[in-house]
Design a protein around this motif. Structure first.
Motif, PDB file in Angstrom:
ATOM      1  N   ILE A  20       0.885  -1.264  -0.065  1.00 17.85           N
ATOM      2  CA  ILE A  20       0.050  -0.029  -0.174  1.00 17.85           C
ATOM      3  C   ILE A  20       0.678   1.291  -0.066  1.00 17.85           C
ATOM      4  O   ILE A  20       0.089   2.306  -0.331  1.00 17.85           O
ATOM      5  N   ILE A  21       2.074   1.090   0.538  1.00 15.46           N
ATOM      6  CA  ILE A  21       2.914   2.366   0.511  1.00 15.46           C
ATOM      7  C   ILE A  21       3.921   2.409  -0.581  1.00 15.46           C
ATOM      8  O   ILE A  21       4.655   1.462  -0.838  1.00 15.46           O
ATOM      9  N   THR A  22       3.607   3.495  -1.437  1.00 16.58           N
ATOM     10  CA  THR A  22       4.362   3.596  -2.653  1.00 16.58           C
ATOM     11  C   THR A  22       5.276   4.945  -2.608  1.00 16.58           C
ATOM     12  O   THR A  22       4.671   6.125  -2.330  1.00 16.58           O
ATOM     13  N   VAL A  23       6.441   4.875  -2.756  1.00 20.62           N
ATOM     14  CA  VAL A  23       7.310   5.968  -2.550  1.00 20.62           C
ATOM     15  C   VAL A  23       8.521   6.046  -3.630  1.00 20.62           C
ATOM     16  O   VAL A  23       8.844   4.848  -4.265  1.00 20.62           O
ATOM     17  N   PRO A  24       8.745   7.331  -4.231  1.00 20.11           N
ATOM     18  CA  PRO A  24       9.988   7.241  -5.085  1.00 20.11           C
ATOM     19  C   PRO A  24      11.209   6.732  -4.541  1.00 20.11           C
ATOM     20  O   PRO A  24      11.628   7.096  -3.192  1.00 20.11           O
ATOM     21  N   TYR A  25      11.835   6.303  -5.064  1.00 19.73           N
ATOM     22  CA  TYR A  25      13.212   5.782  -4.621  1.00 19.73           C
ATOM     23  C   TYR A  25      14.505   6.705  -5.450  1.00 19.73           C
ATOM     24  O   TYR A  25      14.547   6.577  -6.406  1.00 19.73           O
ATOM     25  N   GLU A  26      14.944   7.693  -4.653  1.00 23.39           N
ATOM     26  CA  GLU A  26      15.545   8.718  -5.177  1.00 23.39           C
ATOM     27  C   GLU A  26      17.087   7.926  -5.403  1.00 23.39           C
ATOM     28  O   GLU A  26      17.814   7.302  -4.716  1.00 23.39           O
ATOM     29  N   LEU A  27      17.752   8.203  -6.666  1.00 23.30           N
ATOM     30  CA  LEU A  27      18.698   7.735  -7.209  1.00 23.30           C
ATOM     31  C   LEU A  27      19.634   9.131  -7.598  1.00 23.30           C
ATOM     32  O   LEU A  27      19.240  10.025  -7.898  1.00 23.30           O
ATOM     33  N   PRO A  28      21.192   8.745  -7.130  1.00 27.12           N
ATOM     34  CA  PRO A  28      22.025   9.684  -7.443  1.00 27.12           C
ATOM     35  C   PRO A  28      22.037  10.234  -9.011  1.00 27.12           C
ATOM     36  O   PRO A  28      21.637   9.158  -9.922  1.00 27.12           O
ATOM     37  N   ALA A  29      22.327  11.245  -9.456  1.00 28.23           N
ATOM     38  CA  ALA A  29      22.206  11.591 -11.061  1.00 28.23           C
ATOM     39  C   ALA A  29      23.021  10.844 -11.518  1.00 28.23           C
ATOM     40  O   ALA A  29      22.478  10.323 -12.823  1.00 28.23           O
ATOM     41  N   ASP A  30      24.319  10.220 -11.392  1.00 24.86           N
ATOM     42  CA  ASP A  30      25.073   9.545 -12.278  1.00 24.86           C
ATOM     43  C   ASP A  30      24.599   8.134 -12.229  1.00 24.86           C
ATOM     44  O   ASP A  30      24.788   7.465 -13.572  1.00 24.86           O
ATOM     45  N   VAL A  31      23.739   7.625 -11.322  1.00 22.60           N
ATOM     46  CA  VAL A  31      23.232   6.196 -11.324  1.00 22.60           C
ATOM     47  C   VAL A  31      21.963   6.574 -12.256  1.00 22.60           C
ATOM     48  O   VAL A  31      21.515   5.400 -13.018  1.00 22.60           O
ATOM     49  N   ALA A  32      21.220   7.507 -12.255  1.00 28.06           N
ATOM     50  CA  ALA A  32      19.857   7.684 -12.921  1.00 28.06           C
ATOM     51  C   ALA A  32      20.253   7.826 -14.254  1.00 28.06           C
ATOM     52  O   ALA A  32      19.288   7.655 -15.041  1.00 28.06           O
ATOM     53  N   ALA A  33      21.172   8.233 -14.738  1.00 32.97           N
ATOM     54  CA  ALA A  33      21.581   8.556 -16.236  1.00 32.97           C
ATOM     55  C   ALA A  33      21.650   7.305 -16.914  1.00 32.97           C
ATOM     56  O   ALA A  33      22.357   6.522 -16.728  1.00 32.97           O
ATOM     57  N   VAL A  34      20.889   7.207 -17.924  1.00 32.67           N
ATOM     58  CA  VAL A  34      20.971   5.736 -18.643  1.00 32.67           C
ATOM     59  C   VAL A  34      21.997   5.879 -19.821  1.00 32.67           C
ATOM     60  O   VAL A  34      22.686   5.034 -20.119  1.00 32.67           O
ATOM     61  N   CYS A  35      22.099   7.032 -20.592  1.00 37.05           N
ATOM     62  CA  CYS A  35      22.912   7.073 -21.676  1.00 37.05           C
ATOM     63  C   CYS A  35      24.328   6.749 -21.730  1.00 37.05           C
ATOM     64  O   CYS A  35      25.056   5.928 -22.108  1.00 37.05           O
ATOM     65  N   PRO A  36      24.937   7.206 -20.206  1.00 34.59           N
ATOM     66  CA  PRO A  36      26.333   6.824 -20.205  1.00 34.59           C
ATOM     67  C   PRO A  36      26.603   5.272 -19.767  1.00 34.59           C
ATOM     68  O   PRO A  36      27.694   4.750 -19.827  1.00 34.59           O
ATOM     69  N   ASN A  37      25.440   4.504 -19.286  1.00 31.41           N
ATOM     70  CA  ASN A  37      25.550   3.137 -18.993  1.00 31.41           C
ATOM     71  C   ASN A  37      24.850   2.075 -19.996  1.00 31.41           C
ATOM     72  O   ASN A  37      24.675   1.122 -19.848  1.00 31.41           O
ATOM     73  N   LEU A  38      24.763   2.568 -21.648  1.00 33.77           N
ATOM     74  CA  LEU A  38      24.437   1.630 -22.250  1.00 33.77           C
ATOM     75  C   LEU A  38      25.544   0.773 -22.765  1.00 33.77           C
ATOM     76  O   LEU A  38      26.646   1.195 -22.746  1.00 33.77           O
ATOM     77  N   GLN A  39      25.392  -0.291 -23.127  1.00 35.92           N
ATOM     78  CA  GLN A  39      26.179  -1.502 -23.451  1.00 35.92           C
ATOM     79  C   GLN A  39      26.444  -1.778 -24.721  1.00 35.92           C
ATOM     80  O   GLN A  39      25.729  -1.284 -25.601  1.00 35.92           O
ATOM     81  N   TYR A  40      27.546  -2.428 -24.956  1.00 40.75           N
ATOM     82  CA  TYR A  40      27.859  -2.884 -26.245  1.00 40.75           C
ATOM     83  C   TYR A  40      27.941  -1.831 -27.378  1.00 40.75           C
ATOM     84  O   TYR A  40      27.684  -1.948 -28.589  1.00 40.75           O
ATOM     85  N   GLY A  41      28.635  -0.705 -27.109  1.00 40.93           N
ATOM     86  CA  GLY A  41      28.952   0.357 -28.004  1.00 40.93           C
ATOM     87  C   GLY A  41      27.751   1.320 -28.202  1.00 40.93           C
ATOM     88  O   GLY A  41      27.915   2.047 -29.321  1.00 40.93           O
TER      89      GLY A  41
END
Length: 173
Positions: free
Chosen positions: A86-107
């Motif tokens: 019943i309790i839903t909350v946002p889980y805060e992530l550091p900016a570098d962890v939340a950034a997807v583009c730098p963590n794409l794989q395989y080139g």
């Protein structure tokens, strides 16, 4: 000549992806509510069938394969956690962890183009939380605040003794 080089590069990327998938088999995750785009595959390291036991105070790796249907210049990871059903909350992530583009794989890299499918390595920091079951929803949101992909995974936060002891709350007593 250029076509041969592209074919060889593509073949190499496919072989790398196949190796990664053998090392970490797919995890059974669920769709988010509504008609949000679902990933092609999710691999939660060391977990095939949820609830995944996640050691508190560590990081958990998720490999998320997804396809995009529009031009994307930026992607951000958002996480919502639901406890006790019943309790839903946002889980805060550091900016570098939340950034997807730098963590794409395989080139792969941003910008992404329509029909492109990519693999993203999400290193999810697990805080010092009580040892309980949690439903997590993971969203990848683009520059227009639209959801590129979304999935739900049940986890159990466990103590750092190798994950052998799981504490579940008993709300009936």
């Amino acid at each position: 000549m250029e076509v041969k080089v592209l074919v060889l590069i593509s073949l190499g990327l496919l072989l790398s992806l196949a190796e990664a998938q053998q090392e970490h088999p797919a995890t059974s995750v669920k769709k988010c509510s509504g008609s949000k785009p679902f990933p092609l595959e999710v691999r939660v390291h060391n977990c095939v069938t949820p609830p995944c036991q996640i050691v508190k105070g560590t990081t958990q790796k998720f490999e998320i394969d997804f396809a995009v249907d529009k031009y994307i210049t930026q992607l951000t990871t958002l996480v919502k956690a639901t406890t006790l059903g019943i309790i839903t909350v946002p889980y805060e992530l550091p900016a570098d962890v939340a950034a997807v583009c730098p963590n794409l794989q395989y080139g792969a890299y941003c910008p992404l183009y329509p029909t492109e499918d990519v693999s993203y390595l999400f290193t999810f920091p697990i805080g010092e939380y009580p040892e309980i079951g949690v439903k997590i929803e993971i969203y990848l949101v683009d520059q227009d605040n639209e959801i590129a992909t979304c999935f739900v995974c049940d986890i159990k936060v466990v103590k750092g003794n190798g994950g052998n002891t799981v504490y579940e709350l008993d709300y009936l007593n």
